[in-house]
Design an enzyme around this catalytic site. Structure first.
Site, mmCIF file in Angstrom:
data_model
loop_
_atom_site.group_PDB
_atom_site.id
_atom_site.type_symbol
_atom_site.label_atom_id
_atom_site.label_comp_id
_atom_site.label_asym_id
_atom_site.label_seq_id
_atom_site.Cartn_x
_atom_site.Cartn_y
_atom_site.Cartn_z
ATOM 1 N N HIS A 74 -1.725 -12.732 -1.322
ATOM 2 C CA HIS A 74 -2.975 -13.081 -0.631
ATOM 3 C C HIS A 74 -2.905 -14.454 0.022
ATOM 4 O O HIS A 74 -3.881 -14.902 0.625
ATOM 5 C CB HIS A 74 -4.156 -13.023 -1.607
ATOM 6 N N HIS B 44 0.825 -1.204 0.000
ATOM 7 C CA HIS B 44 0.000 0.000 0.000
ATOM 8 C C HIS B 44 0.863 1.260 0.000
ATOM 9 O O HIS B 44 0.442 2.297 -0.525
ATOM 10 C CB HIS B 44 -0.949 -0.002 1.197
ATOM 11 N N ASP C 203 2.795 -19.833 1.093
ATOM 12 C CA ASP C 203 2.888 -20.984 0.195
ATOM 13 C C ASP C 203 2.077 -20.687 -1.063
ATOM 14 O O ASP C 203 1.680 -19.543 -1.291
ATOM 15 C CB ASP C 203 2.418 -22.257 0.901
#
Length: 324
Positions: free
Chosen positions: A195, A70, A255
């Site tokens: 994510h 961000h 992962d």
């Protein structure tokens, strides 16, 4: 006179279009050895602050990675996301897209330790870039050499958080957002893999599980059983304040499960699902789902590229929360 005025307008429009189509930020000359002589303890001090925080709170890695992303996507990686609001200015961290950012104390603690060892030498922007790298590495992800030499910015505006890619973005919107920052489609798919860490509040994905469109209440690309679970957690009304979902089933481990779940129809954001909407991006998703090593290598390369967008930093802050 009218012809001359019309020509001036056309020239002005041409210049404006050039500015709009050009990358928002350029990469400055950074170096992995920038502090080797002036602050040789730097990386150990930052890594210690990050590892200590993670022992007490396993959400810290996701928070630091998101904070760095961000920061870089607003004015380049200049530490502007770290600044506090003042009486006369509402800063980035208080903008709508950043309200849920946390773990700023980790950067403050690292900065305090670095200042004690190397006063007035290391920027907050560099500390944040190192902390994001350490957060990934300590969560089982790749480690990369961080180019250093950023300066801290003096401008932080909450209104500019609208420039961040939204969880509802389509693929074309994502491509535009990334290309404006000199990042490729490969970078887009690799960095979306961030994510693999973290949590999303219901408001970020309600559009997929309630009143999706005139034909479907639920996004038909979602696995029916997965969608049911999300709807139970996030009902259409009276949603609990902190309700939401982890971004993949191993949300504290870096992962490639995020990509595997995406292929299974178990992604959280519309912007995640958008990665399957073109042959090129879908092929990259499949590649990263099939190889944790390929993902880790691509992610590290894209992080180096993104974090080298340094913007217009002007100083080395002594306190990451306030300009000098």
């Amino acid at each position: 006179m009218a012809a001359r005025s019309a020509l001036a307008v056309l020239l002005g429009l041409h210049m404006l279009l050039q500015i709009i189509s050009a990358p928002l930020y350029s990469a400055s000359a950074l170096s992995t050895s920038y502090y080797d002589k002036s602050c040789p303890q730097l990386e150990k001090l930052v890594a210690y602050a990050v590892s200590k925080a993670i022992k007490n709170d396993n959400t810290v890695p996701a928070a630091l990675l998101r904070m760095h992303f961000h920061d870089c996507f607003i004015r380049g990686c200049d530490g502007s996301v770290l600044l506090n609001s003042t009486r006369n200015n509402k800063a980035e961290k208080d903008g709508p897209a950043n309200i849920s950012l946390h773990a700023f104390y980790v950067i403050d603690n690292a900065k305090k330790a670095v200042e004690a060892a190397c006063p007035g030498t290391v920027s907050c922007a560099d500390i944040l870039a190192l902390a994001a790298r350490d957060a990934v590495a300590l969560s089982g992800g790749p480690r990369w050499e961080v180019p250093k030499g950023r300066l801290d910015g003096r401008i932080s505006l909450a209104s500019e958080t609208r420039l961040l890619p939204a969880p509802t973005f389509s693929l074309s919107q994502l491509k535009q957002s990334f290309s404006q920052r000199g990042l490729s489609v490969n970078d887009l798919v690799a960095l979306s893999g961030g994510h693999t860490l973290g949590f999303a509040h219901c408001s970020s994905f309600q559009n997929r599980i309630h009143s999706f469109n005139a034909t479907h209440d639920v996004d038909p690309t979602l696995s029916p059983s997965f969608a049911t679970g999300l709807r139970n957690t996030c009902p259409a009304r009276n949603v609990a304040k902190n309700a939401g979902s982890t971004l993949d089933s191993t949300a504290t481990v870096f992962d490639n499960v995020y990509y595997k779940m995406l292929i299974q129809g178990k992604s959280i954001f519309s912007s995640d699902q958008a990665l399957l909407s073109s042959p090129k991006t879908a092929a990259l998703v499949a590649k990263f789902a099939g190889s944790r090593e390929a993902f880790g290598s691509a992610f590290a390369e894209s992080m180096i590229k993104m974090s080298s967008l340094t913007g217009g930093g002007q100083e080395i802050r002594l306190d990451c929360k306030a300009i000098r």
